[in-house]
Design a protein around this motif. Sequence first.
Motif, PDB file in Angstrom:
ATOM      1  N   ASP A  60       0.854  -1.291   0.092  1.00  0.00           N
ATOM      2  CA  ASP A  60       0.123  -0.080   0.033  1.00  0.00           C
ATOM      3  C   ASP A  60       0.766   1.190   0.091  1.00  0.00           C
ATOM      4  O   ASP A  60       0.255   2.459   0.033  1.00  0.00           O
ATOM      5  CB  ASP A  60      -0.840   0.131   1.057  1.00  0.00           C
ATOM      6  CG  ASP A  60      -1.904  -0.946   1.207  1.00  0.00           C
ATOM      7  OD1 ASP A  60      -2.372  -1.495   0.005  1.00  0.00           O
ATOM      8  OD2 ASP A  60      -2.308  -1.614   2.385  1.00  0.00           O
ATOM      9  N   LYS A  62       3.006   4.507  -0.944  1.00  0.00           N
ATOM     10  CA  LYS A  62       3.007   5.171  -2.150  1.00  0.00           C
ATOM     11  C   LYS A  62       4.258   6.218  -2.018  1.00  0.00           C
ATOM     12  O   LYS A  62       4.811   6.939  -0.996  1.00  0.00           O
ATOM     13  CB  LYS A  62       1.843   6.410  -2.060  1.00  0.00           C
ATOM     14  CG  LYS A  62       0.541   5.494  -2.279  1.00  0.00           C
ATOM     15  CD  LYS A  62      -0.695   6.493  -2.479  1.00  0.00           C
ATOM     16  CE  LYS A  62      -2.095   5.629  -2.569  1.00  0.00           C
ATOM     17  NZ  LYS A  62      -3.115   6.416  -2.440  1.00  0.00           N
ATOM     18  N   GLU A  64       6.205   9.599  -2.437  1.00  0.00           N
ATOM     19  CA  GLU A  64       5.904  10.933  -2.650  1.00  0.00           C
ATOM     20  C   GLU A  64       7.075  11.876  -2.609  1.00  0.00           C
ATOM     21  O   GLU A  64       8.275  11.487  -2.354  1.00  0.00           O
ATOM     22  CB  GLU A  64       5.418  11.479  -1.369  1.00  0.00           C
ATOM     23  CG  GLU A  64       6.025  11.329   0.169  1.00  0.00           C
ATOM     24  CD  GLU A  64       5.518  11.562   1.361  1.00  0.00           C
ATOM     25  OE1 GLU A  64       5.462  12.711   1.885  1.00  0.00           O
ATOM     26  OE2 GLU A  64       4.681  10.565   1.706  1.00  0.00           O
ATOM     27  N   CYS A  90      10.963   8.234 -11.724  1.00  0.00           N
ATOM     28  CA  CYS A  90       9.595   8.019 -11.661  1.00  0.00           C
ATOM     29  C   CYS A  90       8.751   8.208 -12.715  1.00  0.00           C
ATOM     30  O   CYS A  90       9.108   9.144 -13.705  1.00  0.00           O
ATOM     31  CB  CYS A  90       9.114   8.825 -10.424  1.00  0.00           C
ATOM     32  SG  CYS A  90       9.619   8.272  -8.924  1.00  0.00           S
ATOM     33  N   PRO A  93       3.018  11.449 -11.959  1.00  0.00           N
ATOM     34  CA  PRO A  93       2.239  11.416 -10.587  1.00  0.00           C
ATOM     35  C   PRO A  93       1.062  10.904 -10.753  1.00  0.00           C
ATOM     36  O   PRO A  93       0.474  11.317 -11.787  1.00  0.00           O
ATOM     37  CB  PRO A  93       2.702  12.748  -9.838  1.00  0.00           C
ATOM     38  CG  PRO A  93       2.877  13.736 -11.047  1.00  0.00           C
ATOM     39  CD  PRO A  93       3.456  12.933 -12.269  1.00  0.00           C
ATOM     40  N   ASN A  94       0.303   9.904 -10.166  1.00  0.00           N
ATOM     41  CA  ASN A  94      -1.029   9.707 -10.249  1.00  0.00           C
ATOM     42  C   ASN A  94      -1.813  10.711  -8.977  1.00  0.00           C
ATOM     43  O   ASN A  94      -2.823  10.615  -9.471  1.00  0.00           O
ATOM     44  CB  ASN A  94      -1.226   8.248  -9.690  1.00  0.00           C
ATOM     45  CG  ASN A  94      -0.971   7.884  -8.401  1.00  0.00           C
ATOM     46  OD1 ASN A  94       0.108   8.503  -7.802  1.00  0.00           O
ATOM     47  ND2 ASN A  94      -1.098   6.387  -7.964  1.00  0.00           N
ATOM     48  N   ASP A  95      -1.004  11.120  -8.334  1.00  0.00           N
ATOM     49  CA  ASP A  95      -1.854  12.465  -7.533  1.00  0.00           C
ATOM     50  C   ASP A  95      -0.873  13.692  -7.617  1.00  0.00           C
ATOM     51  O   ASP A  95       0.178  13.757  -6.673  1.00  0.00           O
ATOM     52  CB  ASP A  95      -1.778  12.010  -6.299  1.00  0.00           C
ATOM     53  CG  ASP A  95      -2.854  12.610  -5.195  1.00  0.00           C
ATOM     54  OD1 ASP A  95      -3.186  13.959  -5.697  1.00  0.00           O
ATOM     55  OD2 ASP A  95      -2.916  12.315  -4.153  1.00  0.00           O
ATOM     56  N   PHE A 105       2.371  12.371  -5.220  1.00  0.00           N
ATOM     57  CA  PHE A 105       2.549  10.892  -5.168  1.00  0.00           C
ATOM     58  C   PHE A 105       2.719  10.075  -6.701  1.00  0.00           C
ATOM     59  O   PHE A 105       1.788  10.396  -7.374  1.00  0.00           O
ATOM     60  CB  PHE A 105       1.295  10.567  -4.460  1.00  0.00           C
ATOM     61  CG  PHE A 105       1.144  11.134  -2.924  1.00  0.00           C
ATOM     62  CD1 PHE A 105       1.776  10.462  -1.905  1.00  0.00           C
ATOM     63  CD2 PHE A 105       0.425  12.265  -2.597  1.00  0.00           C
ATOM     64  CE1 PHE A 105       1.669  11.178  -0.734  1.00  0.00           C
ATOM     65  CE2 PHE A 105       0.549  12.806  -1.465  1.00  0.00           C
ATOM     66  CZ  PHE A 105       1.063  12.148  -0.433  1.00  0.00           C
ATOM     67  N   PRO A 107       2.808   6.414  -8.684  1.00  0.00           N
ATOM     68  CA  PRO A 107       2.425   4.957  -8.707  1.00  0.00           C
ATOM     69  C   PRO A 107       3.610   3.763  -8.667  1.00  0.00           C
ATOM     70  O   PRO A 107       3.433   2.888  -8.400  1.00  0.00           O
ATOM     71  CB  PRO A 107       1.440   4.708  -9.910  1.00  0.00           C
ATOM     72  CG  PRO A 107       2.121   6.013 -10.722  1.00  0.00           C
ATOM     73  CD  PRO A 107       2.500   6.892 -10.134  1.00  0.00           C
ATOM     74  N   ASP A 108       4.702   4.561  -8.851  1.00  0.00           N
ATOM     75  CA  ASP A 108       5.984   3.480  -9.186  1.00  0.00           C
ATOM     76  C   ASP A 108       6.226   2.931  -7.651  1.00  0.00           C
ATOM     77  O   ASP A 108       5.918   3.379  -6.491  1.00  0.00           O
ATOM     78  CB  ASP A 108       7.261   4.676  -9.243  1.00  0.00           C
ATOM     79  CG  ASP A 108       7.007   5.306 -10.647  1.00  0.00           C
ATOM     80  OD1 ASP A 108       7.329   4.740 -11.636  1.00  0.00           O
ATOM     81  OD2 ASP A 108       6.593   6.196 -10.372  1.00  0.00           O
ATOM     82  N   LYS A 109       6.799   1.674  -7.532  1.00  0.00           N
ATOM     83  CA  LYS A 109       7.445   1.169  -6.317  1.00  0.00           C
ATOM     84  C   LYS A 109       8.705   1.882  -6.135  1.00  0.00           C
ATOM     85  O   LYS A 109       9.631   1.979  -7.085  1.00  0.00           O
ATOM     86  CB  LYS A 109       7.534  -0.407  -6.674  1.00  0.00           C
ATOM     87  CG  LYS A 109       5.884  -0.932  -6.651  1.00  0.00           C
ATOM     88  CD  LYS A 109       5.060  -0.640  -5.595  1.00  0.00           C
ATOM     89  CE  LYS A 109       3.664  -1.168  -5.763  1.00  0.00           C
ATOM     90  NZ  LYS A 109       2.878  -0.384  -4.848  1.00  0.00           N
ATOM     91  N   ALA A 131       8.885   6.425   0.591  1.00  0.00           N
ATOM     92  CA  ALA A 131       7.601   6.140   1.283  1.00  0.00           C
ATOM     93  C   ALA A 131       8.204   5.741   2.559  1.00  0.00           C
ATOM     94  O   ALA A 131       9.295   4.794   2.667  1.00  0.00           O
ATOM     95  CB  ALA A 131       7.181   4.983   0.504  1.00  0.00           C
TER      96      ALA A 131
END
Length: 152
Positions: A60, A62, A64, A90, A93-95, A105, A107-109, A131
């Motif tokens: 879970d 994310k 940042e 990266c 950003p998805n946010d 934020f 979506p990458d790990k 994260a």
Amino acid sequence: MVLDKLTNANRYTCMHPLFAQAFQFLQETDLMKLPVGQKAIIGKDLFAIISEGSGIPEQDAKLEVHRKYLDIQYIISGTDHMGWRDLALCSAPNDPYTDERDAAFFPDKPAFWFDVPAGSFTIFYPDDAHAAMVTEENVRKVVLKIAVKPEA
């Protein structure tokens, strides 16, 4: 990104004009007695956010990043499990970034994970996607928010 013990903080005071005050706060304050929440140190240029609790599962997490502030995250008790990835690697950003929260934020790990035990700190710069609080353990920590460009 930096990962080290507070006993070595003097190695880093030359890296930012407010690092000396930031590390002095960590070394001279009884951090266990501070209430959870925000504490001003030098106005909007340097402040602390004290938190305590368990984190989230790794799946879970994310990544940042921040633009206006860099973080010194110091672990008071417990062990925080953190992730890191170079912002340049990266995806979009998805946010997206907003000024109000000074964060975007992704979506990458993380490219890698590491443990930060009590007595240790990390420094995350604006190009360090990170994260934190990826642990089920109870962790008490302080995040020092330091203005990239101090007003004072």
